[in-house]
Design a protein around this motif. Structure first.
Motif, mmCIF file in Angstrom:
data_model
loop_
_atom_site.group_PDB
_atom_site.id
_atom_site.type_symbol
_atom_site.label_atom_id
_atom_site.label_comp_id
_atom_site.label_asym_id
_atom_site.label_seq_id
_atom_site.Cartn_x
_atom_site.Cartn_y
_atom_site.Cartn_z
ATOM 1 N N THR A 65 27.831 25.681 17.592
ATOM 2 C CA THR A 65 26.869 25.769 18.693
ATOM 3 C C THR A 65 25.721 26.577 18.406
ATOM 4 O O THR A 65 24.504 26.396 18.525
ATOM 5 N N LYS A 66 26.049 27.753 18.043
ATOM 6 C CA LYS A 66 25.144 29.024 17.960
ATOM 7 C C LYS A 66 24.092 28.610 16.722
ATOM 8 O O LYS A 66 22.996 28.969 16.935
ATOM 9 N N PHE A 67 24.664 28.155 15.641
ATOM 10 C CA PHE A 67 23.749 27.719 14.363
ATOM 11 C C PHE A 67 22.642 26.703 14.880
ATOM 12 O O PHE A 67 21.609 26.696 14.742
ATOM 13 N N LYS A 68 23.378 25.486 15.438
ATOM 14 C CA LYS A 68 22.651 24.250 15.712
ATOM 15 C C LYS A 68 21.580 24.483 16.843
ATOM 16 O O LYS A 68 20.494 24.342 16.608
ATOM 17 N N GLU A 69 21.845 25.613 17.844
ATOM 18 C CA GLU A 69 20.754 26.181 18.819
ATOM 19 C C GLU A 69 19.814 26.709 18.114
ATOM 20 O O GLU A 69 18.627 26.816 18.375
ATOM 21 N N TYR A 70 20.132 27.713 17.239
ATOM 22 C CA TYR A 70 19.238 28.452 16.337
ATOM 23 C C TYR A 70 18.243 27.726 15.380
ATOM 24 O O TYR A 70 16.846 27.606 15.740
ATOM 25 N N LYS A 71 18.863 26.447 14.850
ATOM 26 C CA LYS A 71 17.871 25.592 14.007
ATOM 27 C C LYS A 71 17.190 24.827 15.009
ATOM 28 O O LYS A 71 16.024 24.419 14.727
ATOM 29 N N LYS A 72 17.618 24.491 16.129
ATOM 30 C CA LYS A 72 16.853 23.801 17.231
ATOM 31 C C LYS A 72 15.478 24.584 17.680
ATOM 32 O O LYS A 72 14.591 24.048 17.879
ATOM 33 N N LEU A 73 15.697 25.812 17.976
ATOM 34 C CA LEU A 73 14.676 26.713 18.288
ATOM 35 C C LEU A 73 13.806 26.823 17.274
ATOM 36 O O LEU A 73 12.485 26.938 17.381
ATOM 37 N N GLN A 74 14.011 26.915 15.993
ATOM 38 C CA GLN A 74 13.217 27.055 14.879
ATOM 39 C C GLN A 74 12.359 25.921 14.850
ATOM 40 O O GLN A 74 11.254 25.719 14.561
ATOM 41 N N LYS A 121 15.123 37.626 19.529
ATOM 42 C CA LYS A 121 15.851 37.522 20.825
ATOM 43 C C LYS A 121 17.176 37.058 20.893
ATOM 44 O O LYS A 121 18.254 37.470 21.275
ATOM 45 N N TYR A 122 17.266 35.590 20.290
ATOM 46 C CA TYR A 122 18.288 34.851 20.211
ATOM 47 C C TYR A 122 19.399 35.597 19.315
ATOM 48 O O TYR A 122 20.700 35.511 19.793
ATOM 49 N N ILE A 123 18.796 35.937 18.085
ATOM 50 C CA ILE A 123 19.827 36.700 17.292
ATOM 51 C C ILE A 123 20.589 37.967 18.001
ATOM 52 O O ILE A 123 21.732 38.176 17.792
ATOM 53 N N SER A 124 19.710 38.653 18.454
ATOM 54 C CA SER A 124 19.926 39.898 19.224
ATOM 55 C C SER A 124 21.061 39.897 20.430
ATOM 56 O O SER A 124 22.027 40.804 20.441
ATOM 57 N N ASN A 125 20.897 38.762 21.044
ATOM 58 C CA ASN A 125 21.958 38.721 21.970
ATOM 59 C C ASN A 125 23.243 37.996 21.462
ATOM 60 O O ASN A 125 24.358 38.749 21.834
ATOM 61 N N ILE A 126 23.286 37.518 20.368
ATOM 62 C CA ILE A 126 24.533 37.241 19.619
ATOM 63 C C ILE A 126 25.233 38.426 19.033
ATOM 64 O O ILE A 126 26.416 38.830 19.152
ATOM 65 N N LEU A 127 24.448 39.243 18.420
ATOM 66 C CA LEU A 127 24.821 40.497 17.806
ATOM 67 C C LEU A 127 25.300 41.452 18.735
ATOM 68 O O LEU A 127 26.262 42.270 18.720
ATOM 69 N N LEU A 128 24.697 41.373 20.007
ATOM 70 C CA LEU A 128 25.024 42.296 21.206
ATOM 71 C C LEU A 128 26.282 42.043 21.668
ATOM 72 O O LEU A 128 27.437 42.900 21.825
ATOM 73 N N GLU A 129 26.644 40.759 21.930
ATOM 74 C CA GLU A 129 28.042 40.251 22.098
ATOM 75 C C GLU A 129 29.193 40.592 21.071
ATOM 76 O O GLU A 129 30.098 40.973 21.416
ATOM 77 N N SER A 130 28.771 40.311 19.884
ATOM 78 C CA SER A 130 29.709 40.628 19.002
ATOM 79 C C SER A 130 30.007 42.276 18.806
ATOM 80 O O SER A 130 31.129 42.545 18.636
#
Length: 263
Positions: A113-122, A211-220
Motif C-alpha cells: 500500500t505504501k508504494f502504491k500510494e506513493y506512485k499514486k501521489l506522483q 512529507k509522505y516519505i518523512s512520515n514513513i521514516l518517522l514511523e520506522s
C-alpha cells in the motif's frame, strides 16, 4: 562472528550481554536508521540545489543590474551559470525519485500500500501540474539534447531592472522525445515562458512527496529507537556514557553507540 555487550566508556567491561536474537535486533534496528538517514539526504540535496540555484542567480542579476548596459558576453556568462545550477537541481530531482521508489520497493514491496500510494501521489502531480511533469522530463532534455534556459528577458522601469530567465519555446519544440503530455502542453503555448516560477511550483510538489516519505521514516525510526533502547535499558540522558563491546574471542573492540539516532 562476535559477542555483543554493553559497557561504560570509562571502564571497558561488559555490563549487559546480548544473545544472538537481541544482537540481531540491535544491528538491524541501527542499520535501518542508517538507511533511513541516507534516504533523507536525497531531499536535502534537492533542497540545497534549489536554494543554490535561486541565491546564485540573484547574485548574478544583482551584479548585472549595476551596469548601465549589459553586453552579450555578460548575459551569456550568466546564462551558463544558471544552466549549470539547473542541471545540478534536475539531477537531484531524479535522484530523489529513484531513491525513494527503490526504498519503498525494497522495504515494503512493489505491491505494498505504501508504494502504491506513493506512485499514486506522483501520478496525481504529473496529471494535474504542468510544472511537475515538465521538470520530470526536463532532465533528459538537458542531459541528452540541449541546455534548458537559453534566454534572459530584461524588463526596465524608472527605478529597477528585472532579469527573467526563460525557456525558449521553439528550442523545446525541436526535441522529439518529450512525453506525449509534454508535447501537447508545449503545442498549446504561444510564447517563451518564465523558468523560475515553474521551478518553484515543481519544487512544492517534491516537498509534498517528501512529507509522505518523512512520515514513513518517522514511523520506522520510532520503532527502531524503541527496539534498541528497550534492550539497552539506559536512560536517554546517560546514553553518551556507554559504548558497545564486540568480543571476537582473540580480541575485543569498542563501537560507538549512534546516540544521535536514539536521543
Amino acid at each position: 562472528m562476535y559477542k555483543l555487550s554493553l559497557s561504560l566508556k570509562e571502564d571497558i567491561k561488559p555490563i549487559i550481554g546480548f544473545n544472538k536474537s537481541e544482537k540481531e535486533i540491535i544491528n538491524n534496528s541501527i542499520n535501518s536508521m542508517i538507511r533511513n538517514k541516507k534516504l533523507e539526504w536525497a531531499f536535502i540535496f534537492l533542497d540545497k540545489n534549489f536554494s543554490i540555484l535561486f541565491s546564485e542567480t540573484d547574485q548574478l542579476f544583482n551584479k548585472l543590474s549595476l551596469a548601465k548596459v549589459n553586453t552579450w558576453e555578460e548575459l551569456e556568462s550568466a546564462t551558463l551559470e544558471i544552466n549549470r545550477n539547473l542541471l545540478n537541481y534536475l539531477a537531484t530531482q531524479n535522484t530523489y525519485l529513484d531513491h525513494t521508489e527503490k526504498y519503498l520497493k525494497n522495504i515494503f514491496g512493489e505491491d505494498s500500500t505504501k508504494f502504491k500510494e506513493y506512485k499514486k501521489l506522483q501520478g496525481s502531480f504529473f496529471d494535474n501540474n504542468f510544472s511537475y511533469r515538465f521538470f520530470y522530463n526536463l532532465r533528459n532534455y538537458s542531459v541528452h539534447y540541449g541546455y534548458s534556459i537559453c534566454g534572459i528577458k530584461i524588463q526596465k522601469n524608472e527605478d529597477t531592472i528585472n532579469y527573467i530567465p526563460i525557456f525558449l519555446l521553439n528550442d523545446l519544440l525541436l526535441y522529439k522525445n518529450w512525453h506525449s503530455a509534454i508535447k501537447n502542453d508545449l503545442k498549446h503555448l504561444k510564447d517563451d515562458f518564465s523558468a523560475f516560477n515553474l521551478i518553484k511550483d515543481s519544487f512544492q510538489c517534491f516537498a509534498e512527496l517528501n512529507k509522505y516519505i518523512s512520515n514513513i521514516l518517522l514511523e520506522s525510526n520510532n520503532q527502531n529507537k524503541e527496539n534498541v533502547l528497550n534492550l539497552l535499558n539506559i536512560e536517554k540522558e546517560k546514553i553518551n556514557n556507554y559504548c558497545f563491546l564486540l568480543d571476537y574471542g582473540n580480541e575485543i573492540k569498542t563501537s560507538e553507540i549512534p546516540t544521535h539516532y536514539l536521543i
